[in-house]
Design an enzyme around this catalytic site. Structure first.
Site, PDB file in Angstrom:
ATOM      1  N   LYS A 184      29.525  46.483  46.092  1.00 27.12           N
ATOM      2  CA  LYS A 184      29.623  46.820  44.670  1.00 27.12           C
ATOM      3  C   LYS A 184      30.296  45.630  43.986  1.00 27.12           C
ATOM      4  O   LYS A 184      31.518  45.482  44.035  1.00 27.12           O
ATOM      5  CB  LYS A 184      30.446  48.106  44.476  1.00 27.12           C
ATOM      6  CG  LYS A 184      30.389  48.679  43.048  1.00 27.12           C
ATOM      7  CD  LYS A 184      31.400  48.025  42.154  1.00 27.12           C
ATOM      8  CE  LYS A 184      31.334  48.545  40.719  1.00 27.12           C
ATOM      9  NZ  LYS A 184      31.982  47.647  39.758  1.00 27.12           N
ATOM     10  N   GLU A 259      42.862  43.023  49.302  1.00 27.51           N
ATOM     11  CA  GLU A 259      43.360  41.705  48.912  1.00 27.51           C
ATOM     12  C   GLU A 259      43.603  41.774  47.417  1.00 27.51           C
ATOM     13  O   GLU A 259      42.665  41.797  46.615  1.00 27.51           O
ATOM     14  CB  GLU A 259      42.328  40.635  49.282  1.00 27.51           C
ATOM     15  CG  GLU A 259      42.913  39.226  49.308  1.00 27.51           C
ATOM     16  CD  GLU A 259      42.824  38.532  47.963  1.00 27.51           C
ATOM     17  OE1 GLU A 259      43.808  38.649  47.184  1.00 27.51           O
ATOM     18  OE2 GLU A 259      41.802  37.921  47.694  1.00 27.51           O
ATOM     19  N   CYS A 293      43.640  34.682  42.525  1.00 24.96           N
ATOM     20  CA  CYS A 293      44.778  35.465  42.993  1.00 24.96           C
ATOM     21  C   CYS A 293      45.875  34.591  43.583  1.00 24.96           C
ATOM     22  O   CYS A 293      47.030  35.001  43.641  1.00 24.96           O
ATOM     23  CB  CYS A 293      44.304  36.496  44.024  1.00 24.96           C
ATOM     24  SG  CYS A 293      43.323  35.770  45.352  1.00 24.96           S
ATOM     25  N   GLU A 399      51.294  39.383  36.945  1.00 24.86           N
ATOM     26  CA  GLU A 399      50.151  38.497  37.108  1.00 24.86           C
ATOM     27  C   GLU A 399      49.404  38.368  35.777  1.00 24.86           C
ATOM     28  O   GLU A 399      48.870  39.336  35.254  1.00 24.86           O
ATOM     29  CB  GLU A 399      49.216  39.032  38.182  1.00 24.86           C
ATOM     30  CG  GLU A 399      48.087  38.076  38.525  1.00 24.86           C
ATOM     31  CD  GLU A 399      47.201  38.572  39.643  1.00 24.86           C
ATOM     32  OE1 GLU A 399      46.815  37.757  40.487  1.00 24.86           O
ATOM     33  OE2 GLU A 399      46.916  39.787  39.688  1.00 24.86           O
TER      34      GLU A 399
END
Length: 506
Positions: A184, A259, A293, A399
């Protein structure tokens, strides 16, 4: 007739299920935009639970009754080597699709696509090296051994920032383990994944081994995670979404790998090679427009060199050229999605409100020839450097996922470790120093899944990758990744020497 009715129809990209392009069961499609122009450039199938079920059923049949189920590991590996060659053949075209969908630099995407075949070659070679072992039992009269078997159908949910690279990190080890996969992709960047999936069929993979269902999280992601025939969910994305998916999977006792986000510290000591450290700091945050990331979004600089280092950094960063990501001269591309663009701009306001100083950038950006966005300036954000940042500020804790660097002073090793480890993330970290003892000490005590010394953003198909704390669960890449897609079975054989009372456990 309205002018909009005169526009040519957009190309449509169907689902990829059981080796075939399929229209969505609900007959719905959605548009995807080019982040540089802001224009719709394709229509993508809007899947739903019916499409998910068809894909998972196909993957389960391939796993249990199809040719994939009876292939030797060597045969599976040979197919993986074949698809590696096809990806290498189509690398330029796939990279161009990535750029059109996610706005990253063509140079970076082409580099990724030229490297991706190595994952399939590595794991293709590893497929028939997965070995069990015999067990030196304490019980006489028995022979026992272990075998490693595929965990089952894998749901691979991938993000928009590097769609094909991060999908490969999941697909390649899963196939080496003998699993089948339903992917997906992000609804913002689906087209390149569909193109990749077609190459598996061209390579000769049996139908159902690799499937793609496009669409939105509630309509595709949730039914995929909750499908009873999905055994494992591998997700890359934000920690908030990861928590939700992990909770969904946990209720059904599914295997997971997550992750997630990062707030990685890039630590520069006063004995470092400052020129190299400057380039490492800039590539760590402004490459990929900060949309990675592992972005080195916190730059920790020792007090004694802070001011001089920041001046060096700014001198280089000021030369950054925003522009068309297909142009080889462009160094910073647009933010990939409108929601992320708005989020980054909000963090610029947050940083100023908290008392940090934007010594570079701090505003929406503009690139010649771009479209979309407010006033037609595209989804660009100026490369931004904040100084005067305190470790507790939101721009130093949360973040941002954009080209925004927070510079933080530190005194010594202990202070650097306190600041570096003082966040809830732990994906990556870097240390810049000429002192090997310091490098080892810091690498031992930094709470991160990856620690770089005198470099940044280095990854390899051979090197395990993953996070600690809120940055996730499990590992991708290297031999560790294959183990994530295997389960161990123990087999006991009575050699004929064991007999006696059936009611007594021996």
């Amino acid at each position: 007739m309205p002018a909009s009715d005169l526009r040519p129809a957009l190309p449509r990209h169907a689902l990829r299920i059981h080796g075939q392009d399929r229209p969505p069961a609900g007959g719905q499609w959605f548009t995807t935009q080019n982040p540089f122009t802001g224009e719709d450039w394709a229509e993508v199938a809007r899947g739903d639970a019916r499409d998910v079920d068809a894909a998972v059923q196909s993957a389960h049949a391939a796993l249990t009754t199809g040719p994939w189920a009876t292939m030797s590991a060597t045969q599976r590996g040979a197919l993986m080597l074949r698809v590696a060659d096809l990806i290498a053949r189509d690398a330029a075209a796939l990279a161009a699709l990535e750029v059109r969908d996610n706005g990253k630099l063509y140079a970076e995407m082409l580099g990724q696509l030229n490297y991706i075949p190595q994952w399939f070659r590595y794991y293709g070679g590893l497929a028939d090296k997965i070995q069990g072992s015999t067990l030196p039992l304490d019980k006489p009269g028995y022979f026992a051994f272990t075998r490693h078997e595929p965990v089952g159908v894998v749901a691979a949910i991938t993000p928009w920032n590097s769609p094909l690279l991060l999908a490969t990190w999941k697909i390649a080890p899963a196939l080496a383990a003998g699993c089948t996969v339903v992917i997906k992709p992000s609804e913002f960047t689906s087209v390149s994944t569909l193109a990749l999936a077609a190459l598996f069929d061209e390579a000769g993979f049996p139908p159902g081994v690799v499937n793609v269902v496009t669409g939105f999280g509630p309509e595709v992601g949730s039914p995929l995670v909750e499908h009873p025939l999905v055994a494992k969910v591998s997700f890359t994305g934000s920690d908030a979404t990861g928590r939700h998916i992990n909770a969904q999977a946990a209720r059904l006792l599914k295997h997971t790998a997550m992750e997630l986000g990062g707030k990685s510290p890039n630590i520069v000591f006063d004995d470092a090679d400052l020129e190299q450290a400057v380039f490492g700091a800039i590539s760590g945050i402004f490459a990929a427009t900060g949309q990675t990331c592992i972005a080195g979004s916190r730059l920790l600089v020792q007090d004694s060199i802070h001011d001089a280092f920041v001046e060096r950094l700014l001198a280089v960063a000021r030369t950054a050229r925003l522009g068309d990501p297909m142009d080889p001269g462009t160094q910073v591309g647009p933010v990939t999605t409108p929601p992320q663009y708005r989020k980054v701009l909000e963090y610029l306001d947050i940083g100023r409100a908290e008392g940090a100083t934007a010594v570079l950038g701090g505003e929406a950006g503009h690139a010649p020839g771009c479209g979309g966005g407010p006033a037609g300036q595209g989804w660009f954000v100026q490369p931004t450097v904040f100084t005067g940042v305190q470790p507790e500020m939101r721009i130093a804790q949360e973040e941002v996922f954009g080209p925004v660097l927070s510079v933080i002073r530190f005194k010594d090793e202990a202070d650097a470790l306190r600041i570096a480890n003082g966040v809830r993330f732990g994906l990556a970290a870097a240390v810049w120093t000429r002192d090997i003892g310091r490098a080892i000490r810091m690498s031992e005590r930094l709470q991160a899944g990856t620690v770089w010394v005198n470099t940044y953003r280095a990854v390899s198909f051979m090197a395990p990758f993953g996070g600690v704390k809120d940055s996730g669960l499990g590992r991708e890449n290297g031999q560790d990744a294959v183990r994530e897609y295997l389960q161990t079975k123990t087999v006991w054989l009575n050699t004929g020497a064991v007999a006696g009372n059936p009611f007594v456990l021996r």
